[in-house]
Design a protein around this motif. Sequence first.
Motif, short mmCIF file in Angstrom:
data_model
loop_
_atom_site.label_atom_id
_atom_site.label_comp_id
_atom_site.label_asym_id
_atom_site.label_seq_id
_atom_site.Cartn_x
_atom_site.Cartn_y
_atom_site.Cartn_z
N VAL A 514 0.95 -1.04 -0.02
CA VAL A 514 -0.03 -0.01 -0.07
C VAL A 514 1.00 1.33 -0.01
CG1 VAL A 514 -1.70 1.27 1.15
CG2 VAL A 514 -1.58 -1.31 1.38
N SER A 515 0.77 2.18 -1.23
CA SER A 515 1.82 3.01 -1.35
C SER A 515 1.38 4.12 -0.50
CB SER A 515 1.90 3.46 -2.59
OG SER A 515 2.39 2.51 -3.44
N SER A 516 0.23 4.48 -0.32
CA SER A 516 -0.16 5.70 0.62
C SER A 516 -1.62 5.42 0.91
CB SER A 516 -0.25 7.00 -0.22
OG SER A 516 -0.76 7.04 -1.36
N VAL A 517 -2.22 6.10 2.08
CA VAL A 517 -3.58 5.93 2.43
C VAL A 517 -4.00 7.39 2.46
CG1 VAL A 517 -5.01 5.21 4.18
CG2 VAL A 517 -3.26 3.80 3.62
N ARG A 518 -5.24 7.65 2.08
CA ARG A 518 -5.76 8.72 2.03
C ARG A 518 -7.09 8.73 2.85
NH1 ARG A 518 -6.64 12.07 -3.44
NH2 ARG A 518 -7.08 13.70 -2.09
N TYR A 519 -7.36 9.77 3.71
CA TYR A 519 -8.59 9.59 4.67
C TYR A 519 -9.89 10.42 3.78
CZ TYR A 519 -6.28 7.21 8.35
OH TYR A 519 -5.72 6.27 8.99
N ARG A 520 -10.90 9.71 3.79
CA ARG A 520 -12.33 10.12 3.37
C ARG A 520 -13.34 10.41 4.13
NH1 ARG A 520 -9.81 11.03 -1.65
NH2 ARG A 520 -9.38 8.88 -2.74
N PRO A 521 -13.80 11.75 4.18
CA PRO A 521 -14.89 11.88 5.18
C PRO A 521 -16.46 11.16 4.86
CG PRO A 521 -14.91 13.72 3.66
CD PRO A 521 -13.62 12.76 3.15
N GLU A 522 -16.90 10.84 5.96
CA GLU A 522 -18.49 10.49 5.91
C GLU A 522 -19.12 11.12 7.00
OE1 GLU A 522 -19.17 6.25 6.18
OE2 GLU A 522 -17.49 5.75 4.92
N ILE A 523 -20.38 11.71 6.51
CA ILE A 523 -21.29 12.27 7.62
C ILE A 523 -22.56 11.97 7.50
CG2 ILE A 523 -22.12 14.17 8.35
CD1 ILE A 523 -20.02 16.14 7.13
N THR A 524 -23.10 11.16 8.52
CA THR A 524 -24.30 10.16 8.66
C THR A 524 -25.19 10.78 9.73
OG1 THR A 524 -23.04 8.29 7.75
CG2 THR A 524 -25.00 7.73 8.72
N LEU A 525 -26.45 10.86 9.24
CA LEU A 525 -27.41 11.07 10.31
C LEU A 525 -28.55 9.93 10.35
CD1 LEU A 525 -29.15 13.25 12.17
CD2 LEU A 525 -30.42 13.81 10.18
N GLN A 526 -28.49 9.34 11.33
CA GLN A 526 -29.41 8.06 11.56
C GLN A 526 -30.71 8.52 12.32
OE1 GLN A 526 -28.12 3.75 12.42
NE2 GLN A 526 -28.76 4.59 14.27
N THR A 527 -31.76 8.02 11.54
CA THR A 527 -32.99 7.99 12.42
C THR A 527 -33.26 6.59 12.83
OG1 THR A 527 -33.71 10.06 11.11
CG2 THR A 527 -35.28 8.76 12.41
N GLN A 528 -33.68 6.54 14.09
CA GLN A 528 -34.01 5.30 14.58
C GLN A 528 -35.38 5.44 15.44
OE1 GLN A 528 -31.01 2.57 16.62
NE2 GLN A 528 -32.54 2.57 18.54
#
Length: 531
Positions: A514-528
């Motif tokens: 694995v040459s490099s790792v980039r961090y990706r954002p996730e924003i989640t709104l859960q309704t339960q």
Amino acid sequence: MRKIRYALILSALLAAAGASAQVQPPPPGQPAPPPAPLLPPGQPAPLAQSGPPVAPPPAPTESVPYGAGMKVNLSPDGSKYMRFITWHQIWTRYTKNNTGTERAPGKLQDDQVDFAIRRSRLIILSQLNPRFLIYTHIGINNQTAVSGGAAPATDGKKPQLFVHEAVVEYKLNQYVSVGAGMHYQNGLSRMTRSSTLNFLTLDAPLTNWPVIEAIDQFARGIGAYAKGRVGKLDYAVSVNESFLTNQTGPLSNALGLGTTATTGTGSSQIATSVGSNRAQYNPQGTNHIWQGYASYEFLDQESNLLPFNVGTYLGTKRVFNIGAGVFYNQDGMASRPTSSVVQVNGTGFTPAQIAAIDTRKDDIVLLSADVFFDTPINKEAGTAFTVYGVYYNYNFGPNHVRYIGASNPGYGTNAMRGNAVPHSGTGNIGFVETGYLLPKNTLGPKVRLQPYASCLLAGYEGLRKPDGSIRNVNIFDAGANFYLDGHNAKFTLNYRARPDFTNQTATPDGPARVSSVRYRPEITLQTQVFL
């Protein structure tokens, strides 16, 4: 950035809606009542008028604890009953996709805002007497617009409603109950047996279900189990069938455990297959799965009627448990070492030649140790603290790594598409989560707020840096639960920093570089909501 702002604006609107719900304006067209007049100093309050008593004004509306929920008593004393439990978890999220993700055939997409049905479930359980228990659990999971449907990798429509659990159980005595069927009496760890209704964070890390949908049925197995409690020691052990897997596709035979190349021309062509030294699930694996988990309950005792461990009690219990577990499946994996070199004349292998290739069988051996602590801090203020930590040691054979993304927004069969991360593999994993329930009136009397954070750190032997050292997997989550009625009605807003492992190349000796790792954002709104 525009889509991130959309998700943040949506969460702000929900918080504002919760705050505005705490003030009740007068009906339209009706003026607000005038304030009561002030009495002169020293003048006593007027006596009540004679006549029939006037009923006091109703108390402010307040949520009543949900209790047993939808329960139908079959006997006057309630010892025979039928109970129904149902819940939905709906996701609204922004996802920055892994490199090369398609949202439709041939359509690369960098990011999107999408909606998903993370879970939709129904449980029906009944006790006809204190010794007999029967319960059925059905539902769907992970439906998006592009995946999770009848053809999961290519279509999001009409997901299969399937049986998660179908269990019959008999209580032998106060120390042991036995049961059989499609069950969730998993070994390994507390989180491997976790309830999906009362997570502390948005969801489980998924690493806690290491063989999910490979040799089990969505973290369940067909088999028999024994469970019970001796003093403060709670335990469960089970033996299950190993579901057949890898029955089609490249991993269904020995060629998929290596690389094949053709050299020469004409009648002098030679096909050569070389082992990759990367273990995969054995398509001929039929041995039973043995697993167990035990925990010592130092403080309050938890319910073990059903195999669903609570993620956070919101200050209603004081729990301190230390546990350990094991999972074993003989010959559950297959691999070919790099010394496995097979050549045949021609451009390819015949089925008979493929069947003659030797493979190495590897046992699946998984171990864990964990600790769970949950306690009220100030009962008057309603504050509480929760922390859970677990260590896993996984052995799936040489260099095995598997990728999974929950409710994956990417189209197709590429294992690293969408939001997929290294989910499990041969190596070591540590996971910790913690949360704090803030005082009751932090957001007013009708909403409770619980910030939380979690971190997963894994080192898999099949993922390495160019210099040959382990390339660690780090996944960070932070967010908050907004409780409107405990776990029965809540919103969860979560931010995830997700590693993208697509920048990797295969190597002849097995581990990917694995040459490099980039961090990706996730924003989640859960309704339960669950009833």
